[in-house]
Enzyme design. Structure first.
Site, PDB file in Angstrom:
ATOM      1  N   LYS A 170      31.904 -28.487 -11.372  1.00  0.00           N
ATOM      2  CA  LYS A 170      31.009 -28.186 -12.491  1.00  0.00           C
ATOM      3  C   LYS A 170      29.872 -27.286 -12.022  1.00  0.00           C
ATOM      4  CE  LYS A 170      27.209 -29.355 -14.310  1.00  0.00           C
ATOM      5  NZ  LYS A 170      26.758 -28.118 -14.955  1.00  0.00           N
ATOM      6  N   GLY A 223      20.914 -29.578  -6.162  1.00  0.00           N
ATOM      7  CA  GLY A 223      20.065 -29.307  -7.326  1.00  0.00           C
ATOM      8  C   GLY A 223      18.686 -29.886  -7.088  1.00  0.00           C
ATOM      9  N   SER A 224      18.048 -30.274  -8.181  1.00  0.00           N
ATOM     10  CA  SER A 224      16.666 -30.736  -8.080  1.00  0.00           C
ATOM     11  C   SER A 224      16.599 -32.201  -7.621  1.00  0.00           C
ATOM     12  CB  SER A 224      15.999 -30.608  -9.446  1.00  0.00           C
ATOM     13  OG  SER A 224      16.674 -31.442 -10.368  1.00  0.00           O
ATOM     14  N   GLY A 228      18.997 -35.254  -8.643  1.00  0.00           N
ATOM     15  CA  GLY A 228      19.620 -35.915  -7.491  1.00  0.00           C
ATOM     16  C   GLY A 228      19.446 -37.427  -7.557  1.00  0.00           C
ATOM     17  N   GLU A 247      21.979 -32.578  -1.878  1.00  0.00           N
ATOM     18  CA  GLU A 247      21.073 -31.583  -1.300  1.00  0.00           C
ATOM     19  C   GLU A 247      20.065 -31.237  -2.378  1.00  0.00           C
ATOM     20  OE1 GLU A 247      20.630 -30.647   1.628  1.00  0.00           O
ATOM     21  OE2 GLU A 247      22.474 -31.367   2.562  1.00  0.00           O
ATOM     22  N   CYS A 281      16.341 -23.106  -1.600  1.00  0.00           N
ATOM     23  CA  CYS A 281      15.758 -24.402  -1.208  1.00  0.00           C
ATOM     24  C   CYS A 281      15.224 -24.321   0.226  1.00  0.00           C
ATOM     25  CB  CYS A 281      16.731 -25.545  -1.395  1.00  0.00           C
ATOM     26  SG  CYS A 281      18.373 -25.175  -0.851  1.00  0.00           S
ATOM     27  N   GLU A 380       7.820 -28.385  -4.928  1.00  0.00           N
ATOM     28  CA  GLU A 380       8.683 -27.204  -4.846  1.00  0.00           C
ATOM     29  C   GLU A 380       8.516 -26.356  -6.107  1.00  0.00           C
ATOM     30  OE1 GLU A 380      13.019 -27.612  -5.019  1.00  0.00           O
ATOM     31  OE2 GLU A 380      13.089 -26.290  -3.282  1.00  0.00           O
TER      32      GLU A 380
HETATM   33  P1  ADP Z   1      18.333 -26.616 -11.001  1.00  0.00           P
HETATM   34  O1  ADP Z   1      18.497 -26.271 -12.454  1.00  0.00           O
HETATM   35  O2  ADP Z   1      16.958 -26.464 -10.504  1.00  0.00           O
HETATM   36  O3  ADP Z   1      19.386 -26.017 -10.137  1.00  0.00           O
HETATM   37  P2  ADP Z   1      19.250 -29.275 -11.683  1.00  0.00           P
HETATM   38  O4  ADP Z   1      19.169 -30.474 -10.833  1.00  0.00           O
HETATM   39  O5  ADP Z   1      18.691 -29.320 -13.055  1.00  0.00           O
HETATM   40  O6  ADP Z   1      18.566 -28.168 -10.826  1.00  0.00           O
HETATM   41  O7  ADP Z   1      20.755 -28.786 -11.811  1.00  0.00           O
HETATM   42  C1  ADP Z   1      21.681 -28.808 -10.762  1.00  0.00           C
HETATM   43  C2  ADP Z   1      23.050 -29.145 -11.310  1.00  0.00           C
HETATM   44  O8  ADP Z   1      23.030 -30.476 -11.804  1.00  0.00           O
HETATM   45  C3  ADP Z   1      23.495 -28.261 -12.487  1.00  0.00           C
HETATM   46  O9  ADP Z   1      24.877 -27.995 -12.383  1.00  0.00           O
HETATM   47  C4  ADP Z   1      23.187 -29.141 -13.670  1.00  0.00           C
HETATM   48  O10 ADP Z   1      23.977 -28.838 -14.794  1.00  0.00           O
HETATM   49  C5  ADP Z   1      23.531 -30.516 -13.128  1.00  0.00           C
HETATM   50  N1  ADP Z   1      22.915 -31.617 -13.867  1.00  0.00           N
HETATM   51  C6  ADP Z   1      21.748 -31.604 -14.553  1.00  0.00           C
HETATM   52  N2  ADP Z   1      21.515 -32.807 -15.119  1.00  0.00           N
HETATM   53  C7  ADP Z   1      22.559 -33.606 -14.778  1.00  0.00           C
HETATM   54  C8  ADP Z   1      22.899 -34.969 -15.042  1.00  0.00           C
HETATM   55  N3  ADP Z   1      22.125 -35.756 -15.767  1.00  0.00           N
HETATM   56  N4  ADP Z   1      24.042 -35.454 -14.520  1.00  0.00           N
HETATM   57  C9  ADP Z   1      24.836 -34.673 -13.748  1.00  0.00           C
HETATM   58  N5  ADP Z   1      24.571 -33.383 -13.490  1.00  0.00           N
HETATM   59  C10 ADP Z   1      23.449 -32.849 -13.974  1.00  0.00           C
END
Ligand code: ADP
Length: 480
Positions: A170, A223-224, A228, A247, A281, A380
């Protein structure tokens, strides 16, 4: 392009969304799928059904597939780099560089398929042997961010497949084009149906479907920190619990000591903090500088920033592309405002820029007079914003460097072996750089951090096997 790759077929998605070029918001890169929970579940089921055969597939087959993927990515690096820069906003050389790296990662893991080793030991019991082997874990869900649209997917997909796992991938909503192109290459490389699946869509829909499914054995997420944490909770609550690798963010210090080579220090700071629009990051977002060099260093960095061109990512001569989208730009600008309110001095940049096309252009922002306790030094920002903190000594620099909730990467610019060695040993980060930017890592060695930056085993290099395999200990008695 409004389709997902499920069970070996390209399947039209019920919904789609436009992919917008951040250098020119009038330019629509394409319309890409927004999958439903049902589509995600179909992909998970396909991967689950494909796993028994794929997990027993020969390593030569896996090697050949991964090599083919890597070779095609590298052969098409200019075209794929162009697509990447167009949808994400890093400059074309940065985009091509990232694509090359993605290809190298697949080639590296092609070789790793042939090198997976185990152990054979004598038992403490007579006439008993013990064998320790590594086996695939099952279906892995890969959730990736927008800032490295092809390299991060590559460094998760390649080891997942190399070690015999099935994948549901995804990608981030903002960068479906690179994910789609990568999936086309993988689909053509001879991967059996169901082994690799692409489901594009929202985190709250597709991401959560992966987290909820009992058919998914493990999640690798980048991601964030906030997401996470949600991923971690969901992995623990699911039955069976999922293995996880997270990460997350960084607030990486770059220490500059009095004895640093000024040219090296300025290049490390400018490259580390502002290239790729600071959206890494591993960005060097905290510059920690000793008294004796501080003013000269700030002047030299400011001079260098004045000469950098912020413009369309695809234009020749651009050093810094746009910020990825409006919400990230709003976040960057809110931190620029916050920095001023906290009493830091904006020495350069932080301004919206107008260019020939409408885009999210922000000049690189450098704050001085920053106390390490300020929010702009602790949180960050994920944009072209860096802080300079003045310190009196190496000891103070080291303690400021480590005084952070994060621990991904840390750097030092010095010509002193003593300080360089001490910093390498005492930095509380997963990656340490001496006279190099905190960002920019090799593809064949482990990547990851400590504290709030990472959770679970390292990614990349041969250390990736720790996450993508599970260990079996087998005993046998020879009957004698
Ligand atoms: P950023 O947008 O700063 O990269 P995010 O943590 O928002 O950080 O997104 C990283 C990934 O996690 C993306 O692919 C996003 O669609 C996915 N994501 C966001 N929210 C969820 C969630 N609740 N469950 C699983 N995946 C998510």
């Amino acid at each position: 392009m409004n389709r997902n790759y499920i069970a070996g077929e390209w399947v039209a998605s019920a919904a789609g969304a436009a992919n917008i070029n951040p250098s020119n918001t009038n330019d629509v890169v394409g319309d890409f799928a927004r999958a439903s929970v049902g589509e995600a579940e179909a992909a998970i089921a396909a991967a689950y059904d494909a796993f028994p055969a794929w997990s027993r597939s020969g390593i030569q087959q896996r090697h050949d597939i991964l090599k083919k993927i890597g070779d095609e990515i590298i052969a098409r690096k200019d075209e794929l780099g162009h697509l990447l820069s167009r949808e994400e906003g890093k400059t074309l050389p940065e985009g091509i560089g990232e694509v090359t790296r993605a290809g190298q990662i697949f080639q590296f893991f092609a070789g790793e398929t042939l090198r997976l080793a185990g152990d054979k030991l004598a038992s403490v019991r007579p006439n008993v042997d013990v064998e320790i082997t590594r086996e695939p874990i099952g279906v892995v869900g890969l959730i990736t961010p927008w800032n490295f649209p092809i390299a991060i997917p590559a460094w998760k997909i390649a080891p997942a497949l190399a070690y015999g796992n099935c994948v549901v991938f995804k990608p981030a909503e903002l960068v479906p084009g690179s994910a789609h192109a990568l999936a086309e290459i993988i689909a053509r490389a001879g991967v059996p149906a169901g082994v690799f699946n692409l489901v594009m869509g929202k985190g709250s829909v597709v991401g959560e479907a992966l987290l909820k499914s009992p058919k998914i054995a493990a999640i690798s997420f980048t991601g964030s920190v906030a997401t996470g944490r949600k991923v971690a909770q969901a992995c623990i609550e699911s039955n069976p619990m999922k293995k996880m690798q997270l990460e997350m963010g960084g607030k990486n210090p770059m220490v500059v000591l009095d004895d640093a080579d000024m040219k090296v220090a300025v290049e490390c700071a400018v490259n580390g903090a502002f290239f790729s629009t600071g959206q890494r990051c591993t960005a060097s977002s905290r510059l920690i500088v000793t008294d004796g060099i501080h003013d000269r260093f700030v002047d030299a960095v400011t001079e260098r920033l004045k000469g950098l061109v912020v413009d369309d990512a695809l234009k020749a001569g651009t050093h810094i592309g746009p910020v990825v989208d409006q919400s990230q730009l709003d976040q960057d600008l809110s931190y620029v405002r916050l920095g001023r309110e906290e009493g830091a001095k904006l020495a350069f940049g932080g301004e919206l820029l107008n260019r020939a096309t409408p885009g999210f252009y922000l000049s690189p922002a450098l704050f001085t007079d920053v106390d390490n306790g300020m929010r702009i030094a602790r949180e960050e920002i994920f944009g072209p914003v860096a802080t300079v903190t003045r310190v009196k000594s190496y000891d103070e620099a080291l303690s400021a460097a480590n005084d952070t909730p994060f621990g991904l990467s840390a750097g030092i610019c010095t010509t002193s072996l003593k300080y360089a060695s001490h910093f390498k040993r005492n930095s509380e980060a997963g990656m340490v750089m001496v006279n190099l930017p905190t960002a920019g890592v090799d593809y064949h060695v482990p990547f990851g951090g400590r504290k709030g930056s990472s959770y679970g085993p390292r990614e990349q290099g041969r250390y990736a096997e720790e996450f993508y395999t599970t260990v079996k200990t087998a005993y046998s008695f020879d009957g004698a």
